[in-house]
Scaffold this motif. Sequence first.
Motif, PDB file in Angstrom:
ATOM      1  N   LYS A  13     -89.588   0.255   9.134  1.00 55.76           N
ATOM      2  CA  LYS A  13     -89.420  -1.156   9.471  1.00 55.76           C
ATOM      3  C   LYS A  13     -87.945  -1.507   9.612  1.00 55.76           C
ATOM      4  O   LYS A  13     -87.119  -1.109   8.782  1.00 55.76           O
ATOM      5  N   LYS A  14     -87.649  -2.253  10.662  1.00 56.95           N
ATOM      6  CA  LYS A  14     -86.277  -2.702  10.903  1.00 56.95           C
ATOM      7  C   LYS A  14     -85.800  -3.503   9.690  1.00 56.95           C
ATOM      8  O   LYS A  14     -86.532  -4.300   9.131  1.00 56.95           O
ATOM      9  N   GLY A  15     -84.584  -3.250   9.252  1.00 52.29           N
ATOM     10  CA  GLY A  15     -84.025  -3.954   8.112  1.00 52.29           C
ATOM     11  C   GLY A  15     -84.328  -3.323   6.765  1.00 52.29           C
ATOM     12  O   GLY A  15     -83.741  -3.689   5.761  1.00 52.29           O
ATOM     13  N   GLU A  16     -85.256  -2.369   6.741  1.00 52.94           N
ATOM     14  CA  GLU A  16     -85.604  -1.700   5.484  1.00 52.94           C
ATOM     15  C   GLU A  16     -85.101  -0.263   5.436  1.00 52.94           C
ATOM     16  O   GLU A  16     -85.341   0.439   4.465  1.00 52.94           O
ATOM     17  N   GLY A  97     -89.468   9.063  16.046  1.00 54.01           N
ATOM     18  CA  GLY A  97     -90.128   8.143  15.127  1.00 54.01           C
ATOM     19  C   GLY A  97     -90.392   6.833  15.814  1.00 54.01           C
ATOM     20  O   GLY A  97     -90.389   6.736  17.051  1.00 54.01           O
ATOM     21  N   GLU A  98     -90.601   5.794  15.019  1.00 52.94           N
ATOM     22  CA  GLU A  98     -90.837   4.466  15.582  1.00 52.94           C
ATOM     23  C   GLU A  98     -90.313   3.408  14.600  1.00 52.94           C
ATOM     24  O   GLU A  98     -90.589   3.471  13.408  1.00 52.94           O
ATOM     25  N   VAL A  99     -89.552   2.462  15.158  1.00 51.47           N
ATOM     26  CA  VAL A  99     -89.042   1.337  14.381  1.00 51.47           C
ATOM     27  C   VAL A  99     -89.940   0.149  14.660  1.00 51.47           C
ATOM     28  O   VAL A  99     -90.143  -0.246  15.817  1.00 51.47           O
ATOM     29  N   LEU A 100     -90.503  -0.443  13.594  1.00 48.96           N
ATOM     30  CA  LEU A 100     -91.387  -1.595  13.697  1.00 48.96           C
ATOM     31  C   LEU A 100     -90.629  -2.872  13.307  1.00 48.96           C
ATOM     32  O   LEU A 100     -89.663  -2.814  12.557  1.00 48.96           O
ATOM     33  N   GLU A 101     -91.117  -4.004  13.796  1.00 46.19           N
ATOM     34  CA  GLU A 101     -90.560  -5.296  13.369  1.00 46.19           C
ATOM     35  C   GLU A 101     -90.771  -5.423  11.869  1.00 46.19           C
ATOM     36  O   GLU A 101     -91.737  -4.915  11.318  1.00 46.19           O
ATOM     37  N   LYS A 102     -89.878  -6.143  11.216  1.00 49.01           N
ATOM     38  CA  LYS A 102     -89.963  -6.330   9.771  1.00 49.01           C
ATOM     39  C   LYS A 102     -91.170  -7.166   9.399  1.00 49.01           C
ATOM     40  O   LYS A 102     -91.592  -8.023  10.057  1.00 49.01           O
TER      41      LYS A 102
END
Length: 102
Positions: A13-16, A97-102
């Motif tokens: 997750k973005k931001g984490e 990989g994949e970055v998801l919205e927070k």
Amino acid sequence: MAKDNTIDYGLIKKGEDDGVRVFEFENTGDQPLIIKNVKSNCGCLVFTKPDYPIMPGKRGKIVVKYKMTVGLIRKTFLVDTNAVNAENDYISLRIKGEVLEK
């Protein structure tokens, strides 16, 4: 080195996650290993490489930081080196990989 020269971020997750991963390697040759440059055609990657020769039997690392843009991660970058197993003096490394919205 990571399996198949690839590091899998998985689902994050973005931001984490700070986006930093490390490719570790060992110089299995009989000459000092020199990492001349690390380059990518994407401005979304930042690298830190050894500034000194890696002596035979010693370990080194290349740190890669992905800027964590939401979406799929499929990036390849080239390591310019004097390694005898490097094709045309380059070794390809990958992240996925994949970055998801927070």
